[in-house]
Design a protein around this motif. Structure first.
Motif, mmCIF file in Angstrom:
data_model
loop_
_atom_site.group_PDB
_atom_site.id
_atom_site.type_symbol
_atom_site.label_atom_id
_atom_site.label_comp_id
_atom_site.label_asym_id
_atom_site.label_seq_id
_atom_site.Cartn_x
_atom_site.Cartn_y
_atom_site.Cartn_z
ATOM 1 N N ALA A 1 26.545 8.260 50.767
ATOM 2 C CA ALA A 1 25.618 9.299 51.386
ATOM 3 C C ALA A 1 23.893 9.246 50.624
ATOM 4 O O ALA A 1 22.849 9.115 51.828
ATOM 5 C CB ALA A 1 26.188 10.443 51.504
ATOM 6 N N PHE A 2 24.232 9.185 49.589
ATOM 7 C CA PHE A 2 22.378 9.321 48.855
ATOM 8 C C PHE A 2 21.386 8.003 48.785
ATOM 9 O O PHE A 2 20.707 8.326 49.052
ATOM 10 C CB PHE A 2 22.442 9.482 47.565
ATOM 11 C CG PHE A 2 21.101 9.903 46.560
ATOM 12 C CD1 PHE A 2 20.644 10.469 46.500
ATOM 13 C CD2 PHE A 2 20.683 8.720 45.740
ATOM 14 C CE1 PHE A 2 19.313 11.288 46.310
ATOM 15 C CE2 PHE A 2 19.297 8.792 45.242
ATOM 16 C CZ PHE A 2 19.370 10.189 45.416
ATOM 17 N N ALA B 1 20.736 7.464 52.333
ATOM 18 C CA ALA B 1 20.305 8.052 53.488
ATOM 19 C C ALA B 1 18.993 8.286 52.250
ATOM 20 O O ALA B 1 17.702 7.918 52.926
ATOM 21 C CB ALA B 1 21.387 8.761 53.957
ATOM 22 N N ASN B 2 18.908 9.024 51.448
ATOM 23 C CA ASN B 2 17.682 9.556 50.686
ATOM 24 C C ASN B 2 16.913 8.377 50.402
ATOM 25 O O ASN B 2 15.831 8.696 50.383
ATOM 26 C CB ASN B 2 18.210 10.546 50.085
ATOM 27 C CG ASN B 2 18.703 11.486 50.278
ATOM 28 O OD1 ASN B 2 20.489 11.233 50.594
ATOM 29 N ND2 ASN B 2 18.595 13.396 50.334
ATOM 30 N N ALA C 1 14.884 7.385 53.034
ATOM 31 C CA ALA C 1 13.801 8.043 53.675
ATOM 32 C C ALA C 1 12.688 7.634 52.270
ATOM 33 O O ALA C 1 11.791 7.723 52.648
ATOM 34 C CB ALA C 1 14.271 9.327 53.326
ATOM 35 N N ILE C 2 12.793 7.806 50.712
ATOM 36 C CA ILE C 2 12.017 8.106 49.436
ATOM 37 C C ILE C 2 11.346 6.666 50.408
ATOM 38 O O ILE C 2 9.916 6.705 50.122
ATOM 39 C CB ILE C 2 13.253 7.809 49.092
ATOM 40 C CG1 ILE C 2 13.580 9.208 48.535
ATOM 41 C CG2 ILE C 2 11.664 6.962 47.360
ATOM 42 C CD1 ILE C 2 14.335 9.053 47.226
#
Lengths: 232, 232
Positions: A209-210, A212-213, A216-217
């Motif tokens: 899931a990270f 997705a971060n 975004a980054i």
């Protein structure tokens, strides 16, 4: 017990198969392993497309003439490889994996699939009944050895022939300590990468899931972000 | 758009309150902000314990004589601070946060709580009906500005007076771009840290849950792991 790459096994003789080897992530990993001198087998539903993709990768900068990069359909790829990376879109993950149960029996299977959805606000993790993509693979492949790894590697970085190094850590989630060492050694074959054991399969969801971060980054900072574990 | 700390706001005049400032994580953050010269207000259910903790922190190596480190009960701490860090155990999170709705109205609230369970196989993320601890805080504090941040900082590293630097990135999840800048600037006050915007609140769960992986990494490699975002 500190991180020490010299304790990792020699994996230079292993054949790495990549299911979904014609997609961006799979092709990028295939290119990097081919550059590192690993035997690579590209898998696809179509053997013809896999063979074409293998020829394309073998011709890329940094891949030695005579490097063993070949293509086959997914079943053949699973059967002939020692380590099999699952790099298919999440949509087709369950069906593709389930169809390979027999040829993947006894193999080390590395799942790098990230179940993500996208809407106007960007990416977000999808709920997976089994908990994560890799736990779904573990449920469908009871005779295989299962790891999650390579979830965070950026396909554009993998594909960029100008880059000699990709500085990031590959997080490995698994119940199988020996498998973690093999996958860590494979990650180490790509200059700049380390393979870090990062917990059991039940802690793989947040690694997937990270991504997705990271997206975004990437959007915020115009980057191709990965992560490096500190204090190791 | 690349990461550039020089674009961050000046936060040197802000008072940082820490709810749960007598716990390991809260005390460690208070120490680091006090070392950096930030005004720090330690919050606890008991004003006496908070005041004692503030005196202890003010006396630690690296904190300037005359540094403004004071203690108060949680309500007073919330009322008198500009930025309020929630650093309570997950068990008491909902009750503590809900009780502070009025004094936290209009404040920037930074939640660093990680909902984890532990069993014989180690740590694992707990399911939170709202999705994550920070989303629970957002639901309970509709008049506050909400971020998740400081989830991954290791309490032993924060507390170690020998360490001048703590090299890791603070991931910030929020809907509030200006708040992200303020929290990033606060993270930058601690030598070695950067504050990186890492997505919306709906992507905070995996950041909180990833602490379980860091604990697994710490156990495997005898480390105090954090993460650094690459390519920024």
């Amino acid at each position: 017990m500190a991180y020490d790459a010299s304790t990792l096994p020699d994996v230079s003789g292993l054949t790495v198969g990549i299911i979904g080897g014609t997609g961006d992530q799979g092709r990028g990993l295939a290119y990097r392993f081919a550059r590192a001198g690993q035997q690579v087998l590209i898998g696809s539903r179509s053997a013809e497309r896999a063979e074409q993709s293998a020829r394309d990768i073998a011709a890329l900068p940094g891949v030695a003439a005579g490097a063993e990069v070949t293509g086959a359909d997914n079943v053949e790829t699973a059967r002939r490889s020692d380590v099999v990376i699952i790099a298919v879109p999440w949509d087709g993950h369950a069906d593709t994996v389930a169809a390979l149960r027999e040829p993947l029996a006894g193999k080390l299977v590395v799942d790098c699939v990230n179940p993500l959805g996208f809407d106007k606000q960007g990416p977000y993790p999808l709920r997976v009944p089994e908990g994560s993509a890799v736990q779904q693979a573990a449920a469908l492949l009871p005779e295989s050895r299962i790891c999650a790894a390579f979830n965070h590697v950026s396909a554009p970085l993998l594909a960029d022939p100008e880059l000699d190094r990709i500085d990031l850590d590959v997080l490995i989630c698994t119940e199988d300590r020996e498998a973690a060492g093999i996958v860590a050694a494979l990650a180490e074959r790509i200059p700049g990468m380390r393979g870090i054991y990062a917990g059991r399969l039940r802690n793989a969801h947040q690694v997937e899931a990270f991504t997705a971060n990271l997206i975004a980054i990437n959007k915020r900072y115009k980057a191709h972000a990965g992560i490096r574990v500190t204090d190791l």
